[in-house]
Enzyme design. Structure first.
Site, PDB file in Angstrom:
ATOM      1  N   ASP A 124       0.862  -1.183   0.000  1.00 52.01           N
ATOM      2  CA  ASP A 124       0.000   0.000   0.000  1.00 52.01           C
ATOM      3  C   ASP A 124       0.891   1.223   0.000  1.00 52.01           C
ATOM      4  OD1 ASP A 124      -2.875   1.138   0.503  1.00 52.01           O
ATOM      5  OD2 ASP A 124      -1.589   2.174   1.945  1.00 52.01           O
ATOM      6  N   CYS A 182     -15.871  -6.074  14.838  1.00 55.85           N
ATOM      7  CA  CYS A 182     -15.024  -6.932  15.668  1.00 55.85           C
ATOM      8  C   CYS A 182     -14.127  -6.167  16.620  1.00 55.85           C
ATOM      9  CB  CYS A 182     -14.176  -7.846  14.780  1.00 55.85           C
ATOM     10  SG  CYS A 182     -12.972  -6.967  13.759  1.00 55.85           S
ATOM     11  N   ASP A 241      -3.046   2.166   6.801  1.00 57.35           N
ATOM     12  CA  ASP A 241      -2.306   1.660   5.646  1.00 57.35           C
ATOM     13  C   ASP A 241      -1.954   0.186   5.808  1.00 57.35           C
ATOM     14  OD1 ASP A 241      -2.437   4.197   4.572  1.00 57.35           O
ATOM     15  OD2 ASP A 241      -0.524   4.819   5.454  1.00 57.35           O
ATOM     16  N   CYS A 252     -12.396  -9.199  10.106  1.00 53.11           N
ATOM     17  CA  CYS A 252     -13.695  -9.841   9.901  1.00 53.11           C
ATOM     18  C   CYS A 252     -14.282  -9.592   8.521  1.00 53.11           C
ATOM     19  CB  CYS A 252     -14.683  -9.366  10.965  1.00 53.11           C
ATOM     20  SG  CYS A 252     -15.091  -7.608  10.850  1.00 53.11           S
ATOM     21  N   CYS A 305     -12.631  -1.046  13.607  1.00 56.63           N
ATOM     22  CA  CYS A 305     -13.754  -1.820  13.100  1.00 56.63           C
ATOM     23  C   CYS A 305     -14.896  -1.774  14.111  1.00 56.63           C
ATOM     24  CB  CYS A 305     -13.321  -3.262  12.831  1.00 56.63           C
ATOM     25  SG  CYS A 305     -14.648  -4.294  12.156  1.00 56.63           S
ATOM     26  N   GLU A 309      -2.364  -1.654  -5.776  1.00 57.44           N
ATOM     27  CA  GLU A 309      -3.629  -1.053  -6.170  1.00 57.44           C
ATOM     28  C   GLU A 309      -3.477  -0.295  -7.483  1.00 57.44           C
ATOM     29  OE1 GLU A 309      -6.545   0.264  -2.690  1.00 57.44           O
ATOM     30  OE2 GLU A 309      -4.534   1.054  -2.386  1.00 57.44           O
ATOM     31  N   CYS A 341     -12.288  -4.238   6.786  1.00 53.90           N
ATOM     32  CA  CYS A 341     -11.590  -4.753   7.966  1.00 53.90           C
ATOM     33  C   CYS A 341     -10.834  -6.010   7.572  1.00 53.90           C
ATOM     34  CB  CYS A 341     -12.574  -5.042   9.095  1.00 53.90           C
ATOM     35  SG  CYS A 341     -11.809  -5.769  10.563  1.00 53.90           S
TER      36      CYS A 341
END
Length: 473
Positions: free
Chosen positions: A228, A395, A402, A376, A392, A320, A373
């Protein structure tokens, strides 16, 4: 959409690779190279004026209502046609043409032929990306002097400190060419062309070489790593490693501003009055150009070291597909984004994964890697850029934003094996990559459901698992 690029493991591959070396030219040699670069510019401008005059004439005739079959005959702008026209007119246009190599004129004509083809393909829709404008005339002072040699004597001397080029003779290198010389002596490389170019106030020669690269395998072939990229950290890896952003342009801003102010106080050129620049202005401009070139070299060196390490150690690298052009519209971050070099990082990963026998996976730009996330699979509806910690709500996982995105990118490799496989890889699939895990949905009126969706529901088919939407075209 997930794009896979994978090289065939176990087989040697032929690649086109460039070797660039700095030159130490004598004053006489520099004048000879400038003469060849000027010859390329003259041929380019003459051919462009010829093509443009015919196009303007045909446009004017159409405005008068003249039918198409009676218009002035069109001029072909392919390289063979331009070269034939130049050879017929060079005695009148450039009676001094015998003083330069024919490759100099071919350099300008080839550049114009490619520019006109790109402009035509862009207008007709054959070329993607941004619209390509019509070619412009090259200026002697503003264009970068360059000349390309494709035929004749092109070799590296036995001492590996000199190169021989047509009409220019024996040129001294600032550094040893042993890396290229070893491949040439072993018969695993063949020089296709050589380009002499002045960049940042210094002359360089770049050899385009066809290289037989031996088959390589990454140190950890089954290893998957998500990368990332960002501004605070140049890259955050899914392993938790943080690669700091060196910010070469930011560190050089003080010197660049000082050199810019010094240049503004000198007597520069004036196109309206035809005033020539002073020697002090040229010297100050040379210093400023070298300062910018140093920043570019430092940035390129850091990116090469990072991408080489990643592709040699890991079998699969996931990145990405960022909309860098849209990100540059942010005036507060544009300079920092440009300084990081996101596009160059991905370009190097693309060919280095092929060289090292790995594969590169590119996640679609619509994939919510930062909002998902990594624990989860829950997806947030909104996530502001100022929120650097991901929390999150399902969870309770809390970690760096990042790092969470890098882990999600690495998880994509587990869901995809080959490009173009799967039930949704054909034509007509959705444009966006489906997010993995829980999908945020609008709450409807009524009592809250007794069972809250969790990781166990994924096995029951209630969640959508990310898969490749369509193959690369």
């Amino acid at each position: 959409m997930i794009i896979l690029r994978q090289a065939e493991v176990g087989l040697p591959v032929k690649v086109i690779q460039a070797y660039q070396f700095a030159l130490d030219l004598s004053p006489g040699q520099e004048r000879a190279v400038l003469a060849h670069a000027g010859a390329a510019r003259v041929a380019h401008n003459w051919a462009l004026a010829r093509v443009k005059a015919v196009m303007d004439q045909r446009a004017a005739e159409r405005s008068y209502g003249i039918p198409d079959h009676e218009l002035t005959p069109a001029v072909s702008w392919s390289l063979p046609a331009l070269r034939k026209a130049w050879n017929a007119a060079k005695n009148e246009v450039a009676p001094w043409w015998r003083g330069c190599s024919k490759e100099a004129f071919n350099t300008g004509l080839d550049a114009l032929a490619r520019a006109l083809k790109n402009w035509s393909d862009s207008r007709s829709g054959k070329r993607g990306g941004r619209a390509v404008g019509f070619p412009r005339f090259k200026s002697r002072r503003r264009s970068t002097p360059s000349v390309r040699f494709t035929t004749g004597t092109i070799r590296v001397e036995a001492d590996r400190k000199h190169v021989v080029l047509p009409r220019l003779g024996r040129l001294k290198l600032h550094e040893s060419a042993r890396k290229l010389a070893r491949r040439l002596e072993a018969g695993t490389a063949r020089i296709m062309s050589a380009t002499v170019r002045r960049d940042g106030g210094r002359w360089h020669v770049a050899f385009t070489v066809e290289v037989d690269r031996a088959a390589h395998t990454p140190v950890h072939p089954d290893s998957v790593i998500g990368v990332d990229v960002g501004i605070k950290n140049l890259a955050v890896l899914s392993t938790g490693e943080l690669v700091p952003n060196p910010r070469h342009l930011t560190d050089a801003q003080r010197r660049l501003r000082s050199l810019g102010r010094r240049l503004s106080r000198k007597v520069g050129p004036d196109r309206r009055t035809g005033r020539r620049p002073s020697n002090q202005w040229q010297h100050a401009q040379h210093q400023l150009a070298r300062a910018y070139a140093r920043v570019a070299r430092l940035r390129r060196d850091g990116l090469h070291k990072l991408t080489t390490r990643l592709t040699r150690e890991h079998g699969t690298v996931v990145v990405e597909d960022l909309n860098v052009a849209g990100m540059l519209a942010n005036r507060r971050l544009a300079r920092h984004i440009a300084d990081a070099g996101f596009a160059e990082l991905r370009r190097q990963l693309t060919y280095k994964t092929q060289w090292n026998g790995g594969r590169l996976m590119v996640a679609d730009r619509w994939y919510p890697s930062s909002k998902t996330c990594s624990g989860c699979g829950a997806v947030k509806t909104k996530l502001a850029l100022s929120e650097r910690e991901y929390e999150c709500d399902t969870c309770g996982l809390t970690l760096d934003r990042d790092l969470n995105a890098a882990r999600n990118l690495a998880a994509l490799a587990a869901d995809t094996t080959t490009a173009g496989s799967g039930s949704v890889a054909g034509r007509g699939a959705d444009r966006k990559t489906r997010p993995s895990g829980l999908v945020a949905a609008k709450r409807q009126p009524g009592p809250e459901p007794a069972v809250r969706p969790g990781p166990s529901h994924r096995k029951a088919g209630l969640l959508i698992v990310c898969s490749p939407e369509r193959t690369e075209r």
